[in-house]
Enzyme design. Structure first.
Site, short mmCIF file in Angstrom:
data_model
loop_
_atom_site.label_atom_id
_atom_site.label_comp_id
_atom_site.label_asym_id
_atom_site.label_seq_id
_atom_site.Cartn_x
_atom_site.Cartn_y
_atom_site.Cartn_z
N CYS A 55 41.57 5.63 -16.01
CA CYS A 55 40.58 4.63 -15.59
C CYS A 55 40.67 4.39 -14.08
O CYS A 55 41.73 4.03 -13.57
CB CYS A 55 40.81 3.31 -16.34
SG CYS A 55 39.84 1.95 -15.67
N CYS A 58 41.98 0.65 -13.37
CA CYS A 58 43.28 0.12 -13.78
C CYS A 58 44.25 0.08 -12.59
O CYS A 58 44.12 0.87 -11.65
CB CYS A 58 43.87 1.00 -14.89
SG CYS A 58 43.33 0.52 -16.56
N HIS A 137 42.91 -3.27 -19.21
CA HIS A 137 41.76 -2.44 -19.54
C HIS A 137 41.05 -2.93 -20.80
O HIS A 137 39.86 -2.69 -20.99
CB HIS A 137 42.27 -1.01 -19.75
CG HIS A 137 41.21 0.04 -19.85
ND1 HIS A 137 40.52 0.51 -18.75
CD2 HIS A 137 40.70 0.70 -20.93
CE1 HIS A 137 39.65 1.44 -19.15
NE2 HIS A 137 39.73 1.56 -20.46
N ASN A 175 27.58 -6.07 -15.54
CA ASN A 175 26.97 -5.27 -16.60
C ASN A 175 28.06 -5.00 -17.62
O ASN A 175 29.04 -4.34 -17.30
CB ASN A 175 26.44 -3.94 -16.06
CG ASN A 175 25.29 -4.13 -15.10
OD1 ASN A 175 24.46 -5.03 -15.28
ND2 ASN A 175 25.23 -3.30 -14.08
N SER A 183 29.51 1.58 -16.30
CA SER A 183 30.04 2.93 -16.19
C SER A 183 31.49 3.00 -16.65
O SER A 183 32.04 4.08 -16.79
CB SER A 183 29.93 3.41 -14.74
OG SER A 183 30.55 2.47 -13.87
N HIS A 186 36.56 -0.95 -18.38
CA HIS A 186 37.51 -1.90 -17.79
C HIS A 186 36.72 -3.14 -17.34
O HIS A 186 35.76 -3.02 -16.57
CB HIS A 186 38.22 -1.27 -16.59
CG HIS A 186 39.39 -2.07 -16.11
ND1 HIS A 186 40.70 -1.63 -16.17
CD2 HIS A 186 39.45 -3.32 -15.58
CE1 HIS A 186 41.50 -2.56 -15.69
NE2 HIS A 186 40.77 -3.61 -15.32
N HIS A 188 34.95 -5.71 -15.53
CA HIS A 188 34.72 -5.86 -14.09
C HIS A 188 33.29 -6.30 -13.84
O HIS A 188 32.42 -6.16 -14.70
CB HIS A 188 35.00 -4.55 -13.34
CG HIS A 188 33.97 -3.47 -13.58
ND1 HIS A 188 33.90 -2.76 -14.76
CD2 HIS A 188 32.97 -3.00 -12.81
CE1 HIS A 188 32.91 -1.88 -14.69
NE2 HIS A 188 32.31 -2.02 -13.51
N GLN A 190 30.39 -7.06 -10.27
CA GLN A 190 30.06 -6.59 -8.93
C GLN A 190 29.50 -7.74 -8.10
O GLN A 190 29.03 -8.75 -8.66
CB GLN A 190 29.03 -5.47 -8.98
CG GLN A 190 29.50 -4.24 -9.74
CD GLN A 190 28.52 -3.10 -9.59
OE1 GLN A 190 28.17 -2.70 -8.47
NE2 GLN A 190 28.05 -2.57 -10.70
N GLU A 204 12.49 -18.01 -7.69
CA GLU A 204 13.15 -19.24 -8.11
C GLU A 204 13.20 -20.26 -6.97
O GLU A 204 13.05 -21.47 -7.19
CB GLU A 204 14.55 -18.95 -8.63
CG GLU A 204 14.56 -18.09 -9.90
CD GLU A 204 15.94 -17.97 -10.51
OE1 GLU A 204 16.90 -18.49 -9.90
OE2 GLU A 204 16.05 -17.38 -11.59
N HIS A 329 22.32 -16.49 -15.55
CA HIS A 329 21.46 -15.90 -16.57
C HIS A 329 22.28 -14.88 -17.35
O HIS A 329 22.99 -14.06 -16.74
CB HIS A 329 20.29 -15.15 -15.94
CG HIS A 329 19.34 -16.00 -15.15
ND1 HIS A 329 18.40 -16.80 -15.74
CD2 HIS A 329 19.20 -16.18 -13.81
CE1 HIS A 329 17.70 -17.42 -14.79
NE2 HIS A 329 18.17 -17.06 -13.62
N GLU A 348 5.44 -4.61 -21.77
CA GLU A 348 6.27 -5.36 -20.82
C GLU A 348 6.18 -4.79 -19.40
O GLU A 348 6.19 -5.52 -18.42
CB GLU A 348 7.74 -5.38 -21.28
CG GLU A 348 7.99 -6.26 -22.49
CD GLU A 348 7.80 -5.50 -23.80
OE1 GLU A 348 7.32 -4.34 -23.76
OE2 GLU A 348 8.12 -6.07 -24.85
#
Ligand code: ZN
Length: 383
Positions: A55, A58, A137, A175, A183, A186, A188, A190, A204, A329, A348
């Protein structure tokens, strides 16, 4: 149009106004029961090991695993670990071309003057960072001890304070799960900070500002009070925080997490708000994981008062943030099982957002799973 008694629990097709973004959402309840032979999500494999030698996130591992010996190597970190993204989408200074040529960079491509305004562009600078939530992990946020989860919140706060001082927008996001494009399993998130204010927060900002001018109150403070009084879409609440399936939610089990007192930005969080945030985060994420019995995929992110505009002072701009209310959100893609997700395609993409179950139905199912650390149901305060 009138609604019949039999449709009270699942009203006919209608559209709801998203007061925060200023757009309409089509609600057509019951479409989730239609036959489905489309793509089935593959359940995420169990991540059983606390350490994975392959990983890139890690502790102690090279981040460019298998690429070359010069790849940066993670320190042997024991709490949240933040580093600059090795493949950033944004860089601090507007760069020359990728090949290093310092070509003159025109803000608008050359062309006949008459069409220049239809081909606008402008440079965007920024910084992209990765936040490993912890060394393990296999341990997502909801499974972390309180102090470890509090350290993640502290990291969000510190990063917001640092980056908001010099960038117009700081987007903290996560995500989770392959369904949302993560991706690496582990745990995490961003942080992308940019010199430009992107479209979602810009919308907004506009609608919160308009509401403030019109009413002298924060749009999302009034919205939270409205949801508490209605008690139909509340998933969980404590003294400081509220989780609701927004009245105008698009994603099936979308939620919004927001404070119950005026807080413009993560930068304004004190330790008391942090601790109550830890509690309600655990409740929400545990409810999500319980819904279909799988690690629940989602994209989430924080929205708070923007940083200074170019050339402005941070002080002046923060004084201009009284209309802003901090919120997060959560956008999970799953619709009716661990393997059937909602796609935002066709209508949509071409017309507008549409959802298949009512926000009230979604809230009811999540509320039944919302329990606190002691196992007690987290009921919204009835008033
Ligand atoms: Zn928002």
């Amino acid at each position: 149009m009138t609604t019949t008694a039999s449709s009270a629990s699942a009203p006919g097709a209608h559209r709801r106004f998203d007061a925060l973004r200023g757009r309409w959402v089509l609600v057509s309840a019951g479409r989730d029961r239609r036959p489905w032979s489309g793509q089935a999500e593959v359940a995420a494999p169990d991540v059983a090991a606390p350490y994975d030698p392959t990983c890139p996130l890690c502790p102690g591992n090279p981040r460019g695993a298998g690429l070359d010996d010069a790849a940066p190597r993670n320190p042997d970190y024991s709490g949240p670990y933040v580093f600059t993204n090795d493949f950033p989408a944004l860089r601090p200074a507007t760069c020359p071309d990728d090949d290093g040529a310092a070509t003159a960079w025109a803000e608008t491509p050359p062309g006949p003057a008459a069409v220049e305004s239809l081909l606008r562009r402008e440079p965007v600078a920024g910084e992209c960072r990765v936040v490993c939530f912890g060394p393990r992990h296999d341990q997502h946020l909801a499974a972390m001890p309180d102090d470890a989860l509090a350290a993640v919140v502290d990291t969000w706060v510190a990063q917001t304070r640092e980056l908001t001082a010099r960038w117009r927008w700081v987007q903290i996001f996560e995500n989770r799960g392959a369904a949302m494009g993560a991706s690496n399993p582990h745990p995490h998130g961003q942080i992308w900070a940019s010199s430009a204010l992107p479209d979602e927060p810009a919308a907004e900002d506009t609608h919160q500002r308009d509401y403030w001018r019109q009413h002298g109150r924060r749009l999302l403070a009034d919205y939270a009070a409205t949801e508490q009084a209605a008690d139909e879409r509340v998933v969980a609440a404590n003294d400081d925080w509220l989780v609701v399936v927004p009245y105008w939610a698009v994603w099936p089990f979308e939620t919004m997490l927001l404070p119950l007192r005026p807080v413009a930005s993560l930068a304004d969080l004190d330790t008391s708000l942090r601790d109550s945030l830890v509690a309600i985060l655990r409740t929400l994420l545990t409810a999500y994981d319980g819904l279909f019995g799988v690690p629940f995929p989602y994209s989430m992110g924080w929205h708070g008062a923007p940083g200074p505009v170019d050339g402005g002072s941070a002080t002046a701009d923060l004084a201009d943030s009284e209309h802003w209310q901090l919120h997060a959100h959560y956008y999970p893609p799953l619709l009716r099982s661990a393997s059937v997700r909602k796609f935002l395609v066709g209508y949509e993409m071409l017309a507008g957002p549409q959802r298949d179950i009512t926000p009230e139905q979604a809230a009811s199912r999540l509320r039944a799973l919302a329990i606190d650390a002691s196992g007690a149901a987290v009921r919204p305060a009835t008033s």
